[in-house]
Structures are given as structure tokens and as C-alpha cells.
Scaffold this motif. Structure first.
Motif, PDB file in Angstrom:
ATOM      1  N   UNK A  20      43.023  44.828  47.716  1.00 13.45           N
ATOM      2  CA  UNK A  20      41.850  45.175  46.701  1.00 13.45           C
ATOM      3  C   UNK A  20      40.955  45.032  47.633  1.00 13.45           C
ATOM      4  N   UNK A  21      40.821  43.792  48.075  1.00  9.69           N
ATOM      5  CA  UNK A  21      39.786  43.926  49.398  1.00  9.69           C
ATOM      6  C   UNK A  21      39.797  44.250  50.477  1.00  9.69           C
ATOM      7  N   UNK A  22      40.615  44.865  50.573  1.00  4.66           N
ATOM      8  CA  UNK A  22      41.266  45.813  51.899  1.00  4.66           C
ATOM      9  C   UNK A  22      40.159  47.263  52.110  1.00  4.66           C
ATOM     10  N   UNK A  23      40.687  47.581  50.191  1.00  6.81           N
ATOM     11  CA  UNK A  23      40.225  48.889  49.606  1.00  6.81           C
ATOM     12  C   UNK A  23      38.624  48.891  49.425  1.00  6.81           C
ATOM     13  N   UNK A  24      38.493  47.802  49.152  1.00  7.29           N
ATOM     14  CA  UNK A  24      37.083  47.708  48.716  1.00  7.29           C
ATOM     15  C   UNK A  24      35.967  48.188  49.661  1.00  7.29           C
ATOM     16  N   UNK A  25      36.551  47.742  50.886  1.00  5.14           N
ATOM     17  CA  UNK A  25      35.705  47.454  52.578  1.00  5.14           C
ATOM     18  C   UNK A  25      35.818  49.329  53.387  1.00  5.14           C
ATOM     19  N   UNK A  26      36.893  49.735  52.468  1.00  3.75           N
ATOM     20  CA  UNK A  26      37.784  51.231  53.482  1.00  3.75           C
ATOM     21  C   UNK A  26      36.898  52.128  52.692  1.00  3.75           C
ATOM     22  N   UNK A  27      36.263  53.474  53.011  1.00  6.45           N
ATOM     23  CA  UNK A  27      35.566  54.319  52.567  1.00  6.45           C
ATOM     24  C   UNK A  27      36.516  55.319  52.038  1.00  6.45           C
ATOM     25  N   UNK A  31      39.562  51.737  44.231  1.00 10.29           N
ATOM     26  CA  UNK A  31      39.553  50.771  43.138  1.00 10.29           C
ATOM     27  C   UNK A  31      38.650  50.997  42.545  1.00 10.29           C
ATOM     28  N   UNK A  32      38.846  49.948  41.762  1.00  6.02           N
ATOM     29  CA  UNK A  32      38.503  50.176  40.316  1.00  6.02           C
ATOM     30  C   UNK A  32      36.726  49.080  40.124  1.00  6.02           C
ATOM     31  N   UNK A  33      35.476  49.727  39.499  1.00  3.55           N
ATOM     32  CA  UNK A  33      35.180  49.527  39.921  1.00  3.55           C
ATOM     33  C   UNK A  33      34.552  47.664  38.891  1.00  3.55           C
ATOM     34  N   UNK A  34      35.876  46.981  38.644  1.00  2.00           N
ATOM     35  CA  UNK A  34      35.444  45.892  38.220  1.00  2.00           C
ATOM     36  C   UNK A  34      35.904  45.191  39.400  1.00  2.00           C
ATOM     37  N   UNK A  35      37.188  45.204  40.320  1.00  2.00           N
ATOM     38  CA  UNK A  35      37.627  44.683  41.431  1.00  2.00           C
ATOM     39  C   UNK A  35      36.409  45.230  42.079  1.00  2.00           C
ATOM     40  N   UNK A  36      36.394  46.150  42.188  1.00  2.10           N
ATOM     41  CA  UNK A  36      35.135  46.230  43.222  1.00  2.10           C
ATOM     42  C   UNK A  36      33.527  44.786  43.317  1.00  2.10           C
ATOM     43  N   UNK A  37      33.212  44.943  41.811  1.00  7.93           N
ATOM     44  CA  UNK A  37      31.864  44.329  42.124  1.00  7.93           C
ATOM     45  C   UNK A  37      32.212  42.806  42.096  1.00  7.93           C
ATOM     46  N   UNK A  38      33.576  42.148  41.514  1.00  7.41           N
ATOM     47  CA  UNK A  38      33.910  41.023  41.807  1.00  7.41           C
ATOM     48  C   UNK A  38      34.452  40.899  43.360  1.00  7.41           C
TER      49      UNK A  38
END
Length: 210
Positions: A20-27, A31-38
Motif C-alpha cells: 500500500x505504501x508502494x502504491x501510494x508513491x507510484x503514479x 489506492x484508496x483515499x483513506x489509505x493514501x492519507x494514512x
């Protein structure tokens, strides 16, 4: 010296998976907005910076486009560089600029291929058919801007090109001068052997010959 914060530490603090961390920083990754915020809160707290080089080894994609130019004297090309960089950034890509010595850029391209770039744009410089083949074999597509590569009909892997119709444009200029009654007409060329100049001079001379 303190070691760099890892994505595992960010995942632990955010209480999400490492992927999930990897997806957050992959253009473009899902990834869900909630997960991205966390993840972003945890990353900011830990001062985490993703390692683009390490990620490229895993994904086999550097998200880098190499731009090769032989000169920036012409004020047209800095504008091209600006517009191209902005457009690529919108797609999550970045530009790595290389300056060649002019003419064909085979030596520079051989070096570029070591960076495993996702694509190559060449402006104000040319590409030999041999290097076009090497780039294709390496999986790095090449686009020539304002240039074309002269290749024999039997050769494979031609490079794509984005350019104006230089020959037709030169014919229009010649017709305009003739229509204005001009008799002694001079042609001032740019780089003599460039495809741009070759096409323009041919169109200009052939139109004046009529």
C-alpha cells in the motif's frame, strides 16, 4: 549517520501493508483515499523519501525519458524542453537531459541505454539506423523531434519522428518570393547535413527551377 527510513517502517506506523505504501508513491497506482492519507501522514512523520532507483529495479520501469539535444542556442529548443517536461510530469514521468556534440548522437545514446530509460526523445540531433535498432532491442522507443532518420527500405526498427513538412514549407517560401517579383534569391542554411535543411533546400531549389 542515521539510516534512511524504509517503507516497512512507514507501513507499520500507518498500519497498512508495504504494498500500500508502494502504491501510494507510484503514479497512477490504485489506492484508496483513506489509505493514501494514512501513508502520507506516516511518511511525513518519519521524514520518509521513496527510493526511485530501488523501485525501478523492481518494476523494471525508471519512469525517466531521456532528452538528447546538440545545442540550445536556438531559443525554440528551450521552449520545447519546458513544454515537454511539464507534459511528461503530468503523466508521472521525468526528463533526463543529455547534450551531444552535434551530428549523430550514437556515443551519447550508448550511455543513455545504461540508465534503462523508458523512452528517448531526440531534438536538433540525429540517430544512426544501427543505434535505432539497438534502442528497439533494449525496449527503449525513440522519437525524433524536428529530424528524421534516413533508412533503407529493408532496415527494421525505424525511429518515429515528429516534424513539420520542411520540403513543402520551403516550396511555399520560394513561390512567395517569385510571386513578389524577386529575381536574385539567396538561401541561408542551418546545419548543412541535417534532415531539416536537406528537405528545405531541396524543396526550395526544385520550386525555383520551375
Amino acid at each position: 549517520m542515521k539510516s534512511a527510513v524504509t517503507s516497512i517502517e512507514v507501513a507499520r506506523l500507518a498500519q497498512v501493508s508495504q504494498s500500500a505504501v508502494s502504491r501510494t508513491f507510484t503514479p497512477g497506482a490504485s489506492v484508496s483515499e483513506e489509505t493514501r492519507n494514512k501513508v502520507m501522514i506516516a511518511a511525513k512523520t518519519l521524514r520518509y523519501q521513496p527510493n526511485a532507483l530501488a523501485r525501478s529495479l523492481i518494476t523494471r520501469s525508471s519512469r525517466i525519458v531521456a532528452l538528447v539535444m546538440s545545442y540550445l542556442d536556438n531559443q525554440f529548443y528551450p521552449l520545447v524542453l519546458e513544454k515537454l517536461s511539464k507534459r511528461l510530469r503530468e503523466d508521472g514521468l521525468h526528463v533526463l537531459l543529455f547534450i551531444s556534440d552535434g551530428g549523430e548522437s550514437d556515443d551519447v545514446l550508448a550511455e543513455i541505454l545504461q540508465y534503462q530509460v523508458d523512452g528517448i526523445v531526440m531534438a536538433s540531433t540525429e540517430l544512426s539506423s544501427a543505434l535505432a535498432r539497438d534502442c528497439a532491442n533494449a525496449g527503449s522507443p525513440v522519437v525524433l523531434f524536428n529530424r528524421i532518420t534516413r533508412q533503407a527500405a529493408h532496415e527494421l526498427h525505424p525511429a518515429s519522428a515528429v516534424t513539420s513538412d520542411n520540403e513543402a514549407g520551403a516550396r511555399m517560401m520560394a513561390r512567395h518570393l517569385v510571386a513578389g517579383g524577386h529575381k536574385r534569391i539567396a538561401y541561408i542554411a542551418g546545419t548543412e547535413q541535417s534532415s531539416t535543411n536537406v528537405d528545405r533546400e531541396r524543396g526550395f531549389r526544385e520550386e525555383l527551377a520551375f
